[in-house]
Design an enzyme around this catalytic site. Sequence first.
Site, PDB file in Angstrom:
ATOM      1  N   GLU A  59      59.329  16.665  13.430  1.00  0.00           N
ATOM      2  CA  GLU A  59      59.838  15.541  12.636  1.00  0.00           C
ATOM      3  C   GLU A  59      60.334  16.028  11.272  1.00  0.00           C
ATOM      4  OE1 GLU A  59      55.962  14.034  14.614  1.00  0.00           O
ATOM      5  OE2 GLU A  59      56.895  15.949  14.126  1.00  0.00           O
ATOM      6  N   ALA A 169      32.482  42.450  48.938  1.00  0.00           N
ATOM      7  CA  ALA A 169      32.435  43.914  48.993  1.00  0.00           C
ATOM      8  C   ALA A 169      31.534  44.333  50.150  1.00  0.00           C
ATOM      9  CB  ALA A 169      31.895  44.484  47.678  1.00  0.00           C
ATOM     10  N   ALA A 170      31.704  45.590  50.576  1.00  0.00           N
ATOM     11  CA  ALA A 170      30.798  46.146  51.585  1.00  0.00           C
ATOM     12  C   ALA A 170      29.468  46.485  50.921  1.00  0.00           C
ATOM     13  CB  ALA A 170      31.417  47.389  52.216  1.00  0.00           C
ATOM     14  N   ASP A 207      34.221  48.431  38.634  1.00  0.00           N
ATOM     15  CA  ASP A 207      35.617  48.651  39.057  1.00  0.00           C
ATOM     16  C   ASP A 207      36.530  49.197  37.969  1.00  0.00           C
ATOM     17  OD1 ASP A 207      34.806  47.527  41.444  1.00  0.00           O
ATOM     18  OD2 ASP A 207      35.612  45.527  40.997  1.00  0.00           O
ATOM     19  N   ARG A 214      50.950  43.046  37.021  1.00  0.00           N
ATOM     20  CA  ARG A 214      51.969  44.024  37.374  1.00  0.00           C
ATOM     21  C   ARG A 214      52.752  43.570  38.607  1.00  0.00           C
ATOM     22  NH1 ARG A 214      47.233  46.208  36.731  1.00  0.00           N
ATOM     23  NH2 ARG A 214      46.923  46.747  38.934  1.00  0.00           N
ATOM     24  N   LEU A 279      29.731  36.054  37.317  1.00  0.00           N
ATOM     25  CA  LEU A 279      30.531  35.233  36.400  1.00  0.00           C
ATOM     26  C   LEU A 279      31.085  34.007  37.125  1.00  0.00           C
ATOM     27  CD1 LEU A 279      31.523  35.107  33.474  1.00  0.00           C
ATOM     28  CD2 LEU A 279      33.636  36.205  34.227  1.00  0.00           C
ATOM     29  N   ALA A 280      31.610  34.201  38.341  1.00  0.00           N
ATOM     30  CA  ALA A 280      32.129  33.063  39.115  1.00  0.00           C
ATOM     31  C   ALA A 280      31.020  32.036  39.336  1.00  0.00           C
ATOM     32  CB  ALA A 280      32.685  33.544  40.451  1.00  0.00           C
TER      33      ALA A 280
END
Length: 346
Positions: A59, A169-170, A207, A214, A279-280
């Site tokens: 404005e 995961a295994a 990890d 990417r 976390l999830a």
Amino acid sequence: MHAGDHMMADAAAMRRALELATRGPAKGINPRVGCVILSAHGEVLAEGWHRGAGTAHAEVDALSKLAPGDAEGATAVVTLEPCNHTGRTGPCAVALIDAGVARVVYAVADPGDHSSGGADRLREAGIEVTDGVLADEAEAFLDDWLFAARHRRPRVTVKWASSLDGRAAASDGSSQWITGPAARADVHRRRAAADAIAVGTGTVFADDPSLTARAPGGEFFDAQPVPVVFGRRPVPSDAAITRHPHAPIFFEGADLAQDLRELQRRGIRSLFVEGGPTLAGAFLAAGLVDELLVYLAPVLLGGPRLAISDLGITTIADARRFDLAAVERLGDDLLVVAHPRPTEGN
């Protein structure tokens, strides 16, 4: 002008104001806002938009293009209710009053604690106020900003990739790659669309993720989410996230709701929770999840490494129930998109 003409002129000017708003920055603490000032006869006198934090609001930007007195009796058409608070700039409601505007038209009410109330202030000054013009378009345009402003937190998406039997995961901890390239490319596109991306310290140690977005060829997308790490363990100084284009934000994670409020204060409107199970599970247990993205691979792993941690649910009646929003096939994998049912207290 007659009432019908007013409505047509208002809608046309609002459409133009929304167009102007798109010129502002799409991310950050401030909304994108556009403004058109019309003469009493409906001609465009000036246009403005908000260029980001610390610059004139839409404005004031439009009024600055007019000589003093030129806005007397004019109509200001603005995509968001004129603000009523003094931050780095003065209240827009006061600027419109001082300029002698006769009428103000806006699309969506300002949800801010400190900035709302502009319409009331305008009415008290004797200005005619019309709200809700092209409200649906403006709501859709301001969707992520409005969500964060209304809930005082970013919109939270929790993502995981798992086997058909719900394992991430295994049993030896290896998890790359459960899903195929099409699913991974989809994740990276969604990362690029989020303002921030979160992991727990467990995932950082297991990890060492880079948390960048990417393209399949490895090149970075222009938009990169801000990395956020939850947990008490200090992250190693040589961790991959320390080389992220954005400086990581660290939280202990003891009060996720408080941490999310802080992210919203920093201009983060959407948070993509990447992992891991702890976390999830914490976000789900706290009722802070707005969307689930579950990438399912047609593999079986068995074993203890579930995609999310225990939610404290002991009986089927207490199950967290979601509504399926979409199911997509991505190469050999499935993406399931689900939203919590409103009754879940979200």
